[in-house]
Scaffold this motif. Structure first.
Motif, PDB file in Angstrom:
ATOM      1  N   HIS A 123      -2.252   7.875   9.578  1.00 27.49           N
ATOM      2  CA  HIS A 123      -1.928   6.566  10.143  1.00 27.49           C
ATOM      3  C   HIS A 123      -0.469   6.250   9.821  1.00 27.49           C
ATOM      4  O   HIS A 123      -0.015   6.466   8.697  1.00 27.49           O
ATOM      5  CB  HIS A 123      -2.844   5.491   9.546  1.00 27.49           C
ATOM      6  N   TYR A 124       0.231   5.732  10.814  1.00 24.79           N
ATOM      7  CA  TYR A 124       1.655   5.424  10.666  1.00 24.79           C
ATOM      8  C   TYR A 124       1.870   3.928  10.825  1.00 24.79           C
ATOM      9  O   TYR A 124       1.177   3.266  11.585  1.00 24.79           O
ATOM     10  CB  TYR A 124       2.475   6.166  11.727  1.00 24.79           C
ATOM     11  N   ARG A 125       2.855   3.435  10.097  1.00 26.67           N
ATOM     12  CA  ARG A 125       3.252   2.028  10.235  1.00 26.67           C
ATOM     13  C   ARG A 125       4.743   1.917   9.978  1.00 26.67           C
ATOM     14  O   ARG A 125       5.341   2.760   9.299  1.00 26.67           O
ATOM     15  CB  ARG A 125       2.477   1.122   9.288  1.00 26.67           C
ATOM     16  N   ALA A 126       5.329   0.880  10.520  1.00 24.86           N
ATOM     17  CA  ALA A 126       6.759   0.640  10.315  1.00 24.86           C
ATOM     18  C   ALA A 126       6.983   0.179   8.881  1.00 24.86           C
ATOM     19  O   ALA A 126       6.146  -0.498   8.293  1.00 24.86           O
ATOM     20  CB  ALA A 126       7.255  -0.418  11.294  1.00 24.86           C
ATOM     21  N   ASP A 127       8.111   0.579   8.326  1.00 27.07           N
ATOM     22  CA  ASP A 127       8.517   0.125   6.997  1.00 27.07           C
ATOM     23  C   ASP A 127       9.732  -0.787   7.169  1.00 27.07           C
ATOM     24  O   ASP A 127      10.832  -0.313   7.419  1.00 27.07           O
ATOM     25  CB  ASP A 127       8.871   1.316   6.111  1.00 27.07           C
ATOM     26  N   PRO A 128       9.529  -2.105   7.043  1.00 31.68           N
ATOM     27  CA  PRO A 128      10.636  -3.037   7.254  1.00 31.68           C
ATOM     28  C   PRO A 128      11.824  -2.784   6.323  1.00 31.68           C
ATOM     29  O   PRO A 128      12.959  -3.063   6.684  1.00 31.68           O
ATOM     30  CB  PRO A 128      10.030  -4.409   6.996  1.00 31.68           C
ATOM     31  N   LYS A 129      11.552  -2.221   5.136  1.00 33.80           N
ATOM     32  CA  LYS A 129      12.652  -1.942   4.202  1.00 33.80           C
ATOM     33  C   LYS A 129      13.620  -0.918   4.773  1.00 33.80           C
ATOM     34  O   LYS A 129      14.787  -0.883   4.390  1.00 33.80           O
ATOM     35  CB  LYS A 129      12.093  -1.447   2.866  1.00 33.80           C
ATOM     36  N   GLY A 130      13.150  -0.108   5.710  1.00 36.96           N
ATOM     37  CA  GLY A 130      14.011   0.890   6.329  1.00 36.96           C
ATOM     38  C   GLY A 130      15.126   0.292   7.167  1.00 36.96           C
ATOM     39  O   GLY A 130      16.101   0.973   7.480  1.00 36.96           O
TER      40      GLY A 130
END
Length: 106
Positions: A68-75
């Motif tokens: 499962h993939y999700r966006a990492d806002p810290k990126g």
């Protein structure tokens, strides 16, 4: 520009990767779910995910046979830093332009 910012801009510079990132920002998805809505093949989605992950924009979580993939806002931090720098530069330019225009009106 920092290497992290360069990688981030390169990753988000591709419209397909941007679309995948935007979908992942809304919800956690598997490669299969991403492929169904992307209009590209599963191997292509996987390659785009690898680039997004390498840029620090996506996190993965293995669960059984699927990941499962999700966006990492810290990126997005390098992008925000870049925007803050340019906001400061532009704000000063606009202030000087405003002063110049006021002097010209007198």
């Amino acid at each position: 520009m920092s290497p992290a910012a360069n990688e981030l801009f390169r990753a988000l510079g591709d419209p397909t990767r941007r679309a995948l990132f935007e979908r992942l920002a809304r919800s956690e998805l598997t490669v299969r779910a991403l492929t169904d809505g992307a209009g590209i093949s599963q191997p292509a989605v996987s390659k785009h995910l690898a680039i997004l992950k390498g840029a620090g924009l996506v996190l993965d979580r293995p669960q059984g046979r699927e990941t499962h993939y999700r966006a990492d806002p810290k990126g997005l931090a390098p992008l925000l830093d870049w925007m803050r720098l340019h906001e400061t530069l532009w704000a000063g330019s606009f202030d000087r332009l405003d002063d110049l225009l006021k002097r010209m009106d007198q």
